[in-house]
Design an enzyme around this catalytic site. Structure first.
Site, PDB file in Angstrom:
ATOM      1  N   ASP A  19       7.958   5.262  -6.452  1.00 39.76           N
ATOM      2  CA  ASP A  19       6.462   5.597  -5.294  1.00 39.76           C
ATOM      3  C   ASP A  19       5.597   6.128  -6.134  1.00 39.76           C
ATOM      4  OD1 ASP A  19       4.433   4.415  -3.444  1.00 39.76           O
ATOM      5  OD2 ASP A  19       4.813   5.923  -2.427  1.00 39.76           O
ATOM      6  N   ASN A  67       6.909  -5.488   0.858  1.00 42.94           N
ATOM      7  CA  ASN A  67       6.556  -5.453  -0.006  1.00 42.94           C
ATOM      8  C   ASN A  67       5.862  -6.860  -0.894  1.00 42.94           C
ATOM      9  OD1 ASN A  67       7.473  -3.580  -2.382  1.00 42.94           O
ATOM     10  ND2 ASN A  67       6.238  -2.583  -0.997  1.00 42.94           N
TER      11      ASN A  67
END
Ligand code: FPP
Length: 233
Positions: A19, A67
């Site tokens: 991330d 996503n």
């Protein structure tokens, strides 16, 4: 690489939630896509380093089943990067005897990406000592539901061990350590079933800055953990 690195205990399987690409790019006044590009280059650096340290399996969260909800441009860029990665690193994966496996639901991916994945998996399938698993369109809940449905459709009993055996990457076992870069302290649907007893490590370092030294720090941290698996000592 320094040859004197040694820890008392090494994880066999490490999972990473990569991330912080978007923030890394924004901090430099660049678009998020630049962060993903640099982040994707870091995949090979960290994979090579992890294997050189003796890690057997590395699972990286490259694209989650959630996503798809990102802006269309960003999704397209991530798909392009994945395809480029699959094609570009095939020969270096073979050279480094690194097996590449993609886990997740690949049915909504483009034909050309699926072909690139299949070609890379095929070219590297004989390597057994070092496996890089890329989780693409992966979600932990989705994986558990898939495993349970498969068991039911085959008329098999649903038990803790049978579910384990029907997960996408069952042969590669459970991660001993899950690292999340980028400062958030959550698991975000990553390896929910396999991660039940994983050690967790959260770092503020953004993924593009997560280099070999940071990986080693995680290994040192892990070596000091006391894993009890619910038991007492
Ligand atoms: C999170 O950063 C990262 C992802 C959405 C997936 C990770 C993708 C890569 C490292 C690149 C593609 C991978 C390969 C193997 C080609 P973020 O965008 O959520 O960052 P932010 O939290 O700063 O917004």
């Amino acid at each position: 690489m320094d040859s004197d690195f040694s820890v008392s205990k090494l994880p066999s399987h490490v999972g990473i939630i990569m991330d912080g690409n978007g923030r890394w790019a924004n901090l430099r006044g660049k678009p998020r896509s630049f962060g993903h590009k640099i982040g994707s280059k870091n995949v090979e650096t960290i994979a090579r380093h992890a294997f050189s340290r003796g890690i057997k399996t590395l699972t990286l969260f490259a694209f989650s089943s959630e996503n798809w909800l990102r802006p269309k441009d960003e999704v397209e860029e991530l798909m392009r990067l994945l395809e480029r990665y699959m094609n570009k690193f095939r020969s270096s994966a073979v050279e480094n005897k690194m097996r590449i496996v993609v886990s997740g639901d690949r049915s909504p991916l483009s034909d050309s990406l699926i072909r690139a994945i299949e070609k890379t998996e095929k070219a590297t399938e004989s390597f057994r000592d070092r496996t890089l698993i890329l989780a693409v369109n992966y979600g932990g809940r989705q994986e558990i539901v898939y495993a349970v449905n498969k068991l039911i459709s085959e008329g098999k009993p649903v038990t803790e061990s049978s579910v384990s055996e029907y997960l996408y990457t069952a042969p590669f076992g459970e991660p001993d350590l899950i690292i999340r870069t980028g400062g958030e302290i959550r698991i975000s649907n990553f390896l929910l079933y396999q991660g039940a007893y994983s050690e967790l490590l959260f770092t503020d370092v953004l993924w593009p800055d997560f280099n070999e030294t940071e990986f080693d720090k995680a290994l040192i941290n892990y070596s000091g953990r006391n894993r009890r698996f619910g038991k007492v000592e």
